[in-house]
Design a protein around this motif. Structure first.
Motif, PDB file in Angstrom:
ATOM      1  N   GLY A 145       0.815  -1.218   0.000  1.00  0.00           N
ATOM      2  CA  GLY A 145       0.000   0.000   0.000  1.00  0.00           C
ATOM      3  C   GLY A 145       0.843   1.260   0.000  1.00  0.00           C
ATOM      4  N   VAL A 146       1.933   1.262   0.760  1.00  0.00           N
ATOM      5  CA  VAL A 146       2.835   2.422   0.773  1.00  0.00           C
ATOM      6  C   VAL A 146       3.447   2.613  -0.612  1.00  0.00           C
ATOM      7  N   ALA A 147       3.859   1.510  -1.238  1.00  0.00           N
ATOM      8  CA  ALA A 147       4.462   1.600  -2.575  1.00  0.00           C
ATOM      9  C   ALA A 147       3.454   2.110  -3.606  1.00  0.00           C
ATOM     10  N   ILE A 148       2.251   1.598  -3.572  1.00  0.00           N
ATOM     11  CA  ILE A 148       1.237   2.014  -4.545  1.00  0.00           C
ATOM     12  C   ILE A 148       0.804   3.459  -4.288  1.00  0.00           C
ATOM     13  N   ALA A 149       0.678   3.850  -3.018  1.00  0.00           N
ATOM     14  CA  ALA A 149       0.338   5.244  -2.713  1.00  0.00           C
ATOM     15  C   ALA A 149       1.450   6.177  -3.188  1.00  0.00           C
ATOM     16  N   GLY A 150       2.696   5.754  -3.046  1.00  0.00           N
ATOM     17  CA  GLY A 150       3.819   6.555  -3.553  1.00  0.00           C
ATOM     18  C   GLY A 150       3.766   6.695  -5.064  1.00  0.00           C
ATOM     19  N   LEU A 151       3.488   5.586  -5.755  1.00  0.00           N
ATOM     20  CA  LEU A 151       3.350   5.658  -7.215  1.00  0.00           C
ATOM     21  C   LEU A 151       2.175   6.548  -7.623  1.00  0.00           C
TER      22      LEU A 151
END
Length: 154
Positions: free
Chosen positions: A98-104
């Protein structure tokens, strides 16, 4: 008799307001992921449909055609909704994902700013809030879960 006073009752865990707050942040993050993902899906659909909603830009460094941006936002939105549902399950991997996708999503919306500035700014803020909420209580919750496993509680 004195030994009974010092021994905690089995199965009873005291409530810690800080842990409850961090668990609340996890739920907030999951809900915001689903809402933010839905907003990105609508943004993608609107861009794919090529409506007159978006500003035409000229000589923009990250210029794609509008349909390309639409597909990027649509796919990120779908993945963000699915990641939000996974965070509700309590899986630790879902938080990192979720952190990675929110960053993207924040990066994609930053690059989207010339097309629809206000909407992109709102989604950047939302994605950064999601990443913060997922990271805020992660350490204590993981530590608490592992401690419960070692003591025999699941």
């Amino acid at each position: 008799m004195a030994s009974d006073i010092n021994r905690p009752e089995s199965g009873v865990v005291g409530t810690n307001p800080e842990i409850a707050f961090r668990s609340g942040l996890t739920v907030l993050a999951a809900v915001l992921m689903i809402v933010g993902g839905a907003m990105a899906i609508f943004e993608g659909i609107a861009a794919i449909a090529k409506g007159g909603l978006f500003l035409p830009t000229r000589h923009y460094v990250f210029e794609f055609n509008l349909t390309g941006w639409g597909w990027i936002h649509l796919i990120l939105g779908i993945v963000l909704v699915l990641a939000g549902c996974a965070v509700f399950s309590g899986a630790v991997w879902a938080r990192f994902f979720g952190v990675a996708i929110a960053g993207l999503g924040a990066i994609a919306n930053f690059l989207w700013v010339p097309y629809y500035p206000v909407w992109a700014t709102v989604l950047i803020a939302l994605n950064l809030l999601i990443a913060w909420a997922l990271c805020a209580g992660m350490h204590d919750e993981v530590e608490r879960d592992h401690g419960a496993r070692y003591r025999g509680r699941h």
